[in-house]
Design a protein around this motif. Structure first.
Motif, PDB file in Angstrom:
ATOM      1  N   SER A 187       0.831  -1.204   0.000  1.00 42.89           N
ATOM      2  CA  SER A 187       0.000   0.000   0.000  1.00 42.89           C
ATOM      3  C   SER A 187       0.865   1.255   0.000  1.00 42.89           C
ATOM      4  CB  SER A 187      -0.929  -0.001   1.215  1.00 42.89           C
ATOM      5  OG  SER A 187      -1.850  -1.052   1.142  1.00 42.89           O
ATOM      6  N   PHE A 188       1.981   1.216   0.770  1.00 42.95           N
ATOM      7  CA  PHE A 188       2.903   2.353   0.780  1.00 42.95           C
ATOM      8  C   PHE A 188       3.317   2.708  -0.641  1.00 42.95           C
ATOM      9  CE2 PHE A 188       4.994   1.833   5.248  1.00 42.95           C
ATOM     10  CZ  PHE A 188       3.810   2.229   5.833  1.00 42.95           C
ATOM     11  N   TYR A 189       3.821   1.708  -1.356  1.00 40.88           N
ATOM     12  CA  TYR A 189       4.498   1.963  -2.619  1.00 40.88           C
ATOM     13  C   TYR A 189       3.556   1.983  -3.817  1.00 40.88           C
ATOM     14  CZ  TYR A 189       8.297   1.357   0.594  1.00 40.88           C
ATOM     15  OH  TYR A 189       9.128   1.512   1.681  1.00 40.88           O
ATOM     16  N   VAL A 190       2.451   1.253  -3.754  1.00 36.85           N
ATOM     17  CA  VAL A 190       1.424   1.390  -4.788  1.00 36.85           C
ATOM     18  C   VAL A 190       0.839   2.803  -4.720  1.00 36.85           C
ATOM     19  CG1 VAL A 190      -0.896   0.682  -5.492  1.00 36.85           C
ATOM     20  CG2 VAL A 190       0.820  -1.049  -5.008  1.00 36.85           C
ATOM     21  N   GLY A 191       0.591   3.279  -3.484  1.00 40.74           N
ATOM     22  CA  GLY A 191       0.094   4.638  -3.304  1.00 40.74           C
ATOM     23  C   GLY A 191       1.042   5.674  -3.880  1.00 40.74           C
ATOM     24  N   SER A 192       2.345   5.483  -3.661  1.00 45.72           N
ATOM     25  CA  SER A 192       3.349   6.402  -4.209  1.00 45.72           C
ATOM     26  C   SER A 192       3.303   6.408  -5.731  1.00 45.72           C
ATOM     27  CB  SER A 192       4.754   5.992  -3.735  1.00 45.72           C
ATOM     28  OG  SER A 192       4.854   6.044  -2.331  1.00 45.72           O
ATOM     29  N   GLY A 193       3.212   5.209  -6.315  1.00 43.56           N
ATOM     30  CA  GLY A 193       3.154   5.112  -7.765  1.00 43.56           C
ATOM     31  C   GLY A 193       1.923   5.773  -8.347  1.00 43.56           C
ATOM     32  N   LEU A 194       0.779   5.588  -7.692  1.00 41.48           N
ATOM     33  CA  LEU A 194      -0.466   6.180  -8.185  1.00 41.48           C
ATOM     34  C   LEU A 194      -0.468   7.699  -8.046  1.00 41.48           C
ATOM     35  CD1 LEU A 194      -2.949   3.530  -6.793  1.00 41.48           C
ATOM     36  CD2 LEU A 194      -2.438   3.948  -9.204  1.00 41.48           C
ATOM     37  N   LEU A 195       0.125   8.210  -6.968  1.00 40.09           N
ATOM     38  CA  LEU A 195       0.239   9.666  -6.819  1.00 40.09           C
ATOM     39  C   LEU A 195       1.144  10.249  -7.901  1.00 40.09           C
ATOM     40  CD1 LEU A 195       0.473  10.050  -2.932  1.00 40.09           C
ATOM     41  CD2 LEU A 195      -1.374  10.843  -4.411  1.00 40.09           C
ATOM     42  N   CYS A 196       2.164   9.491  -8.301  1.00 43.40           N
ATOM     43  CA  CYS A 196       3.007   9.915  -9.425  1.00 43.40           C
ATOM     44  C   CYS A 196       2.176   9.975 -10.706  1.00 43.40           C
ATOM     45  CB  CYS A 196       4.166   8.934  -9.624  1.00 43.40           C
ATOM     46  SG  CYS A 196       5.504   9.112  -8.446  1.00 43.40           S
ATOM     47  N   CYS A 197       1.336   8.964 -10.913  1.00 49.14           N
ATOM     48  CA  CYS A 197       0.474   8.933 -12.106  1.00 49.14           C
ATOM     49  C   CYS A 197      -0.475  10.125 -12.134  1.00 49.14           C
ATOM     50  CB  CYS A 197      -0.329   7.630 -12.132  1.00 49.14           C
ATOM     51  SG  CYS A 197       0.662   6.153 -12.439  1.00 49.14           S
ATOM     52  N   ILE A 198      -1.070  10.438 -10.973  1.00 51.42           N
ATOM     53  CA  ILE A 198      -1.979  11.581 -10.884  1.00 51.42           C
ATOM     54  C   ILE A 198      -1.222  12.875 -11.188  1.00 51.42           C
ATOM     55  CG2 ILE A 198      -3.365  12.972  -9.283  1.00 51.42           C
ATOM     56  CD1 ILE A 198      -4.134  10.327  -7.896  1.00 51.42           C
ATOM     57  N   SER A 199      -0.003  13.002 -10.656  1.00 51.72           N
ATOM     58  CA  SER A 199       0.805  14.197 -10.882  1.00 51.72           C
ATOM     59  C   SER A 199       1.153  14.357 -12.360  1.00 51.72           C
ATOM     60  CB  SER A 199       2.096  14.124 -10.051  1.00 51.72           C
ATOM     61  OG  SER A 199       1.811  14.075  -8.673  1.00 51.72           O
ATOM     62  N   VAL A 200       1.572  13.265 -13.002  1.00 50.40           N
ATOM     63  CA  VAL A 200       1.924  13.318 -14.421  1.00 50.40           C
ATOM     64  C   VAL A 200       0.684  13.602 -15.266  1.00 50.40           C
ATOM     65  CG1 VAL A 200       2.766  11.967 -16.384  1.00 50.40           C
ATOM     66  CG2 VAL A 200       3.925  11.796 -14.172  1.00 50.40           C
ATOM     67  N   ASP A 201      -0.448  12.984 -14.915  1.00 50.65           N
ATOM     68  CA  ASP A 201      -1.703  13.207 -15.629  1.00 50.65           C
ATOM     69  C   ASP A 201      -2.089  14.679 -15.596  1.00 50.65           C
ATOM     70  OD1 ASP A 201      -4.456  11.693 -16.557  1.00 50.65           O
ATOM     71  OD2 ASP A 201      -4.890  13.469 -15.335  1.00 50.65           O
ATOM     72  N   ARG A 202      -2.041  15.290 -14.425  1.00 52.18           N
ATOM     73  CA  ARG A 202      -2.396  16.706 -14.283  1.00 52.18           C
ATOM     74  C   ARG A 202      -1.348  17.610 -14.933  1.00 52.18           C
ATOM     75  NH1 ARG A 202      -7.137  17.104 -14.677  1.00 52.18           N
ATOM     76  NH2 ARG A 202      -6.620  15.169 -15.707  1.00 52.18           N
ATOM     77  N   TYR A 203      -0.076  17.191 -14.877  1.00 54.64           N
ATOM     78  CA  TYR A 203       1.003  17.949 -15.521  1.00 54.64           C
ATOM     79  C   TYR A 203       0.752  18.053 -17.022  1.00 54.64           C
ATOM     80  CZ  TYR A 203       5.565  18.351 -17.868  1.00 54.64           C
ATOM     81  OH  TYR A 203       6.596  18.697 -18.714  1.00 54.64           O
ATOM     82  N   LEU A 204       0.415  16.929 -17.653  1.00 59.82           N
ATOM     83  CA  LEU A 204       0.144  16.926 -19.092  1.00 59.82           C
ATOM     84  C   LEU A 204      -1.121  17.714 -19.420  1.00 59.82           C
ATOM     85  CD1 LEU A 204       0.989  13.203 -19.944  1.00 59.82           C
ATOM     86  CD2 LEU A 204       2.402  15.226 -20.367  1.00 59.82           C
ATOM     87  N   ALA A 205      -2.147  17.611 -18.544  1.00 56.52           N
ATOM     88  CA  ALA A 205      -3.415  18.302 -18.789  1.00 56.52           C
ATOM     89  C   ALA A 205      -3.275  19.821 -18.675  1.00 56.52           C
ATOM     90  CB  ALA A 205      -4.474  17.804 -17.816  1.00 56.52           C
TER      91      ALA A 205
END
Length: 323
Positions: free
Chosen positions: A98-116
């Motif tokens: 959960s620690f590291y899956v959460g970290s990965g998903l927050l990275c995905c959200i950050s990259v998604d919003r960065y591109l948007a």
């Protein structure tokens, strides 16, 4: 997180687990479970309407929920009550994943919003539902595979039916230290670098924006700011102590003694992330707030219908009794 002694000469006593964990984890469980269930519902409704970021939020809520429902087991362990060895190890695996899956998903959200925000006219395919679903599955798969490889390398998988996974060895061995270094770099440092870059670029773009959607985009920035700060507050203390343990503790009872209580406290503070993430999202996102209001209205309508229906039955029974 229970601890076990690696050397007989290390006699370490701490009351942090017995006094802090039951109270803190009980509070985090009550708030976190409710908040993540609400967040999961909201994200699911938004995904059905085509919101691609909701896919990441669904997976983040599931990851946080898995960690949250493991908290009662940690409470039992802290109170030194009997817990099956298999359950104990399973809960430890759930916590770390959960620690590291959460970290990965927050990275995905950050990259998604960065591109948007930074490239609104490009990379539309990255923000499609199909793409975000594939990326989410990839994050889960990658994190689980890496974790299995690391656990196998340390021999923990072979001792899965024992308490090896849910009881930290104190002091650390050299192998444990290497494991901690790998987790620190892959599971914390790399995600922080990615999230920091994306957030900095988003803020820079928002400051230069003069479009009609500027206000909406600022809310995106605010959401990422709070998610980022929550992640930092929750994990920097834990990762810092883990890094110090990996550097100083192997073979040293003195350092093990000094770092044990800070480590136990920072393990508990990591729960802040899984508790606050859904609350932040539901409070800041306009679309999330709309879905919550709709859910409240539905509940109110169902409640009123049941109330009217019950009142009708009472009147009917009363009428029959008098006639």
């Amino acid at each position: 997180m229970n601890t076990t002694l690696n050397q007989a000469s290390c006699s370490l006593n701490s009351s942090v687990e017995q006094h802090m964990y039951p109270a803190a984890y009980s509070l985090f469980f009550i708030v976190g479970f409710s908040a993540n269930c609400l967040s999961l519902y909201v994200a699911w409704m938004l995904m059905r309407k085509g919101n691609s970021m909701a896919v990441y939020l669904i997976n983040l809520s599931i990851s946080d929920l898995l960690y949250t429902i493991s908290l009662p087991v940690w409470i039992e362990l802290a109170l030194q009550r009997p817990v099956g060895d298999g359950l104990c190890s399973s809960v430890a695996v759930v916590m770390y994943n959960s620690f590291y899956v959460g970290s990965g998903l927050l990275c995905c959200i950050s990259v998604d919003r960065y591109l948007a925000v930074v490239y609104p006219l490009h990379f539309h395919w990255v923000r499609e539902l199909q793409t975000t679903t594939v990326v989410s599955i990839a994050v889960w798969t990658l994190e689980i595979i890496v974790h299995i490889i690391l656990l196998d390398h340390t021999g923990a998988l072979h001792a899965f039916s024992s308490r090896r996974l849910c009881q930290e060895r104190i002091p650390m061995t050299g192998e444990d230290a290497n494991f901690a270094f790998t987790r620190f770099i892959l599971g914390f440092l790399v995600p922080v670098i990615i999230m920091t870059f994306c957030f900095q670029q988003i803020m820079q773009s928002l400051q230069q924006s003069t479009s009609i959607l500027a206000e909406e985009r600022k809310k995106v920035g605010l959401l990422l700011l709070f998610l980022y700060l929550t992640y930092i507050v929750a994990f920097v203390p834990y990762q810092t102590v883990m890094l110090l343990r990996a550097i100083l503790e192997p073979g040293s009872c003195t350092w093990a003694s000094w770092l044990k209580d800070p480590y136990l406290v920072t393990v508990a503070t990591t729960t802040i992330n899984s508790t606050l993430d859904p609350i932040i999202y539901c409070l800041i996102s306009d679309s999330a707030k709309k879905e919550i209001r709709k859910a409240v209205e539905k509940c109110r309508e169902v409640f009123m219908w049941k109330k009217v229906s019950m009142g009708s039955r009472i009147l009917s029974v009363s009428f029959k009794q008098h006639h």
